[in-house]
Design a protein around this motif. Sequence first.
Motif, mmCIF file in Angstrom:
data_model
loop_
_atom_site.group_PDB
_atom_site.id
_atom_site.type_symbol
_atom_site.label_atom_id
_atom_site.label_comp_id
_atom_site.label_asym_id
_atom_site.label_seq_id
_atom_site.Cartn_x
_atom_site.Cartn_y
_atom_site.Cartn_z
ATOM 1 N N GLU A 1 -0.308 6.548 16.143
ATOM 2 C CA GLU A 1 0.414 7.794 16.396
ATOM 3 C C GLU A 1 0.045 8.450 17.720
ATOM 4 O OE1 GLU A 1 1.319 10.096 12.363
ATOM 5 O OE2 GLU A 1 -0.806 9.569 12.513
ATOM 6 N N LYS B 1 3.978 9.848 21.486
ATOM 7 C CA LYS B 1 5.305 10.088 20.915
ATOM 8 C C LYS B 1 6.370 9.174 21.507
ATOM 9 C CE LYS B 1 6.208 13.956 24.127
ATOM 10 N NZ LYS B 1 7.120 13.209 24.983
ATOM 11 N N GLU C 1 7.550 3.252 14.027
ATOM 12 C CA GLU C 1 7.558 4.683 13.724
ATOM 13 C C GLU C 1 6.509 4.953 12.653
ATOM 14 O OE1 GLU C 1 11.373 7.145 12.841
ATOM 15 O OE2 GLU C 1 10.601 6.475 10.892
ATOM 16 N N GLU D 1 5.449 7.897 9.962
ATOM 17 C CA GLU D 1 5.857 9.149 9.338
ATOM 18 C C GLU D 1 5.318 9.192 7.915
ATOM 19 O OE1 GLU D 1 9.911 11.852 9.150
ATOM 20 O OE2 GLU D 1 10.111 9.685 9.034
ATOM 21 N N ASN D 2 4.676 10.301 7.575
ATOM 22 C CA ASN D 2 4.105 10.464 6.232
ATOM 23 C C ASN D 2 3.206 9.281 5.854
ATOM 24 O OD1 ASN D 2 5.519 12.909 5.843
ATOM 25 N ND2 ASN D 2 7.343 11.782 5.179
ATOM 26 N N GLU D 3 2.365 8.873 6.816
ATOM 27 C CA GLU D 3 1.404 7.782 6.630
ATOM 28 C C GLU D 3 2.088 6.456 6.270
ATOM 29 O OE1 GLU D 3 -1.773 8.967 4.043
ATOM 30 O OE2 GLU D 3 -2.566 10.399 5.494
ATOM 31 N N THR D 4 3.337 6.292 6.700
ATOM 32 C CA THR D 4 4.081 5.059 6.500
ATOM 33 C C THR D 4 4.537 4.539 7.864
ATOM 34 O OG1 THR D 4 4.875 5.746 4.319
ATOM 35 C CG2 THR D 4 6.128 4.020 5.428
ATOM 36 N N ARG E 1 8.470 -1.504 5.848
ATOM 37 C CA ARG E 1 7.658 -0.297 5.786
ATOM 38 C C ARG E 1 6.315 -0.641 5.176
ATOM 39 N NH1 ARG E 1 12.249 4.236 4.314
ATOM 40 N NH2 ARG E 1 12.813 4.611 6.481
ATOM 41 N N ASN F 1 2.574 0.907 3.835
ATOM 42 C CA ASN F 1 1.690 2.032 3.511
ATOM 43 C C ASN F 1 0.511 1.515 2.702
ATOM 44 O OD1 ASN F 1 2.923 1.603 1.096
ATOM 45 N ND2 ASN F 1 3.738 3.654 0.858
ATOM 46 N N ARG G 1 18.660 6.056 12.109
ATOM 47 C CA ARG G 1 17.652 5.863 13.147
ATOM 48 C C ARG G 1 17.719 4.456 13.708
ATOM 49 N NH1 ARG G 1 12.129 8.798 10.828
ATOM 50 N NH2 ARG G 1 13.088 10.800 10.295
#
Length: 284
Positions: free
Chosen positions: A9, A12, A18, A20-23, A38, A40, A148
């Motif tokens: 992270e 940017k 990507e 987002e939310n630890e994924t 994805r 996690n 996206r």
Amino acid sequence: MKANLGYLERNKNECMFEVENETVTRVIVVGETRHLVRLNVNEQNQMFVRFVNGFKTSKLDGAKVTAYIREWFDLNRDLTPFYEMANTDPLLKGPVQNFYGLRVIGVPDLFEALCWGILGQQINLAFAYTLKKQFVEKYGDSIEWSGRKYWIFPSYEQIAQLTPDDLAEIKMTRRKSEFIIGIAQLMASGELSKEKLLGLGSLKEAEKSLIKIRGIGPWTANYVLMRCLRFTSAFPIDDVGLHNSIKQVTAAERKPSKEELMAFSGKWDPWQAYATFYLWRVNY
């Protein structure tokens, strides 16, 4: 996994995945198939991989995606010897406590690793990310999912067909454009490949082979050796970020000399790449 997410992270403008939310979401290409996955990790530190773009995944493709992820995060490596060494080293003790669990996040694709190394030459990290984003969005492909875009790094076959004038819109120097196109042409001809470099059998031989290529000096070669070819003793001794981190950790008034860097790295053998990666995290 949190230490690795923190690294992922850090900018940017990263365009290859990507967080987002630890994924983590990214495209992984297997042959002609593009898998949007994805990742996690649960509280037991188990990693889960989910295929999210609707393609039916064969067992073979699933195994190849898993292998890519394991290489990306260097999951097949036992870090116990590194931590045993680092916990007794004055320079590394603090970073390994602060970033415990961090692995050398790889760039498994050789062309991408070489491009990233060349783009990053003699500029700051933020601008390097900007150049990479421009390059990928100009010449890469993408998958659209839930509104996206998820990008795929340009292929060397495509870049080999370009001229430096084609890359003029991207704010890199003409020399860097020439270097990247030249490398793409070497890979397209089969003269350069990850398999050939690994087949040389040693870090020194692989480094010599890389340095013969126009645009690749010792810094770029060792960057690729540590992040793509996975030599744990690769050491980018001329890296400015490494020098700044050592200066900060030692609270010195000046950056370390080459002789001091050699002395430090001798104590880290054969974990110079991991030592460098942990020290980078002090400032980046």
